[in-house]
Design an enzyme around this catalytic site. Structure first.
Site, PDB file in Angstrom:
ATOM      1  N   LYS A 100       0.818  -1.215   0.000  1.00 57.07           N
ATOM      2  CA  LYS A 100       0.000   0.000   0.000  1.00 57.07           C
ATOM      3  C   LYS A 100       0.852   1.265   0.000  1.00 57.07           C
ATOM      4  O   LYS A 100       0.410   2.323   0.443  1.00 57.07           O
ATOM      5  CB  LYS A 100      -0.990   0.026   1.166  1.00 57.07           C
ATOM      6  N   GLY A 102       2.608   2.161  -3.009  1.00 58.33           N
ATOM      7  CA  GLY A 102       2.665   2.640  -4.382  1.00 58.33           C
ATOM      8  C   GLY A 102       3.531   1.766  -5.264  1.00 58.33           C
ATOM      9  O   GLY A 102       3.975   2.190  -6.334  1.00 58.33           O
ATOM     10  N   SER A 189      -5.062   2.676   4.644  1.00 61.72           N
ATOM     11  CA  SER A 189      -5.240   2.129   3.307  1.00 61.72           C
ATOM     12  C   SER A 189      -5.218   0.606   3.330  1.00 61.72           C
ATOM     13  O   SER A 189      -5.997  -0.058   2.634  1.00 61.72           O
ATOM     14  CB  SER A 189      -4.147   2.669   2.378  1.00 61.72           C
TER      15      SER A 189
END
EC number: 2.8.2.-
Length: 342
Positions: A100, A102, A189
């Protein structure tokens, strides 16, 4: 479940509709069973995953027939598997973390470069599939020509204790890329992803804190992953800091071309991927790739990227920020970079 129904039916036949004391004892079973199912589903999400079956990892596409645009340079060592379209090599660079942060975006952006050949799926070799052997691992890799770089990304490597030793055993010259993000935002996230897969999970606060707003629960993976300094300590036992590049997940969103420039420099590549390749999608809140030549439309990451986060009370957010602050500062000192999370 059929067994439970059979027992209930038998009791109903002997006790009648009125129930009696046995029915009174059985009444709470339904909510207890539901709670057990939800907890069991959460535990399955939290446990380390299994090695994916070989069929789940798609065969790499063949290397392009035309030579890459960038200048050729002598290739790194690797054992040839077939002739004519390059050869399969061990990765010279790995995106090892973090979940989470990227990592998928970075990999997709890098795949625009003609001198990067990357496995699209996550092989999980150094954390889940190591017993299958290095020859199996290499067989997954796309074929490359001399001067091209082979890559893969599995973000769970960064938090796997055995991964640095295993990767060092493959090649101590491996370049390691870590995409990091504010650990509080990253944890939320992560929870949003868990919730999308397992509706009915306990609340974020129930999982992140013990006894209400008590101590932060570092046993929960969504919290533990964000202790970047602790994980990096383990990696530095095997690799010098010069083998790492730390990419800001926040800047990867706000300035993807700038971050990609640093990554291309780190990999020894010509800066081919630039701002002309990106546009910002306001709906998703993420940069997307502009329409490629011969393609019908621009390309964005999948629907799972940019999903809305659940609302977390500000008091919990502040508690987590305070908890992570000393770990963040140590991480800044270790990497020589201030990511501005505090």
């Amino acid at each position: 479940m059929a067994g439970s129904g059979g027992l209930g039916g038998g009791a109903g036949g002997s006790q009648g509709a009125g129930g009696g004391p046995g029915a009174a004892l059985r009444a709470p079973r339904a909510p207890l069973l539901f709670a057990a199912l939800v907890l069991g589903a959460y535990c399955l999400c939290a446990l380390p995953g299994r090695c994916p079956p070989a069929g789940r990892i798609p065969a790499p596409a063949p290397a392009p027939a035309e030579p890459p645009l960038a200048a050729r340079s002598p290739g790194t060592s690797g054992l040839p598997v077939a002739s004519g379209s390059g050869r399969r090599r061990f990765p010279q660079a790995l995106i090892v973390g973090v979940k989470k942060g990227g990592t998928r975006a970075l990999l997709e952006f890098l795949r625009l470069h003609p001198d990067v050949r990357a496995l699209g799926s996550e092989p999980h070799f150094f954390d889940r599939c190591y017993e299958r052997g290095l020859a199996w691992y290499r067989s997954l890799m796309p074929r490359t020509l001399d001067g091209q770089i082979t890559m893969e990304k599995t973000p769970s490597y960064f938090v796997t204790r055995e991964a640095p030793r295993r990767i060092h055993g493959m090649s101590p010259a491996t370049k390691l890329i870590v995409v990091v993000r504010n650990p509080v935002t990253r944890a939320i996230s992560d929870y949003a992803q868990m919730l999308s897969k397992t509706p009915g999970l306990p609340s974020f606060g129930t999982l992140a804190f013990r006894r209400g707003l008590g101590p932060v629960d570092t046993a929960w993976s969504a919290v533990r992953i964000g202790l970047y300094a602790q994980h990096l300590d383990n990696w530095l036992r095997y690799f010098p800091l010069s083998r790492f590049l730390f990419v800001s997940g926040e800047r990867l969103v706000s300035d993807p071309a700038g971050e990609l420039g640093h990554v291309q420099d780190f990999l020894g590549l010509k800066r081919v991927v630039t701002d002309k390749h990106f546009y910002f999608n306001a709906t998703k809140g993420f940069p997307c790739l502009k329409k490629a030549q011969g393609s019908g439309r621009p390309r964005c990451l999948g629907k799972s990227k940019g999903r809305p986060h659940p609302r977390v009370p500000e008091a919990m957010v502040q508690r987590l920020r305070a908890f992570y602050r000393p770990f963040n500062r140590k991480f800044y000192q270790m990497t020589g970079q201030d990511f501005g999370w505090d």
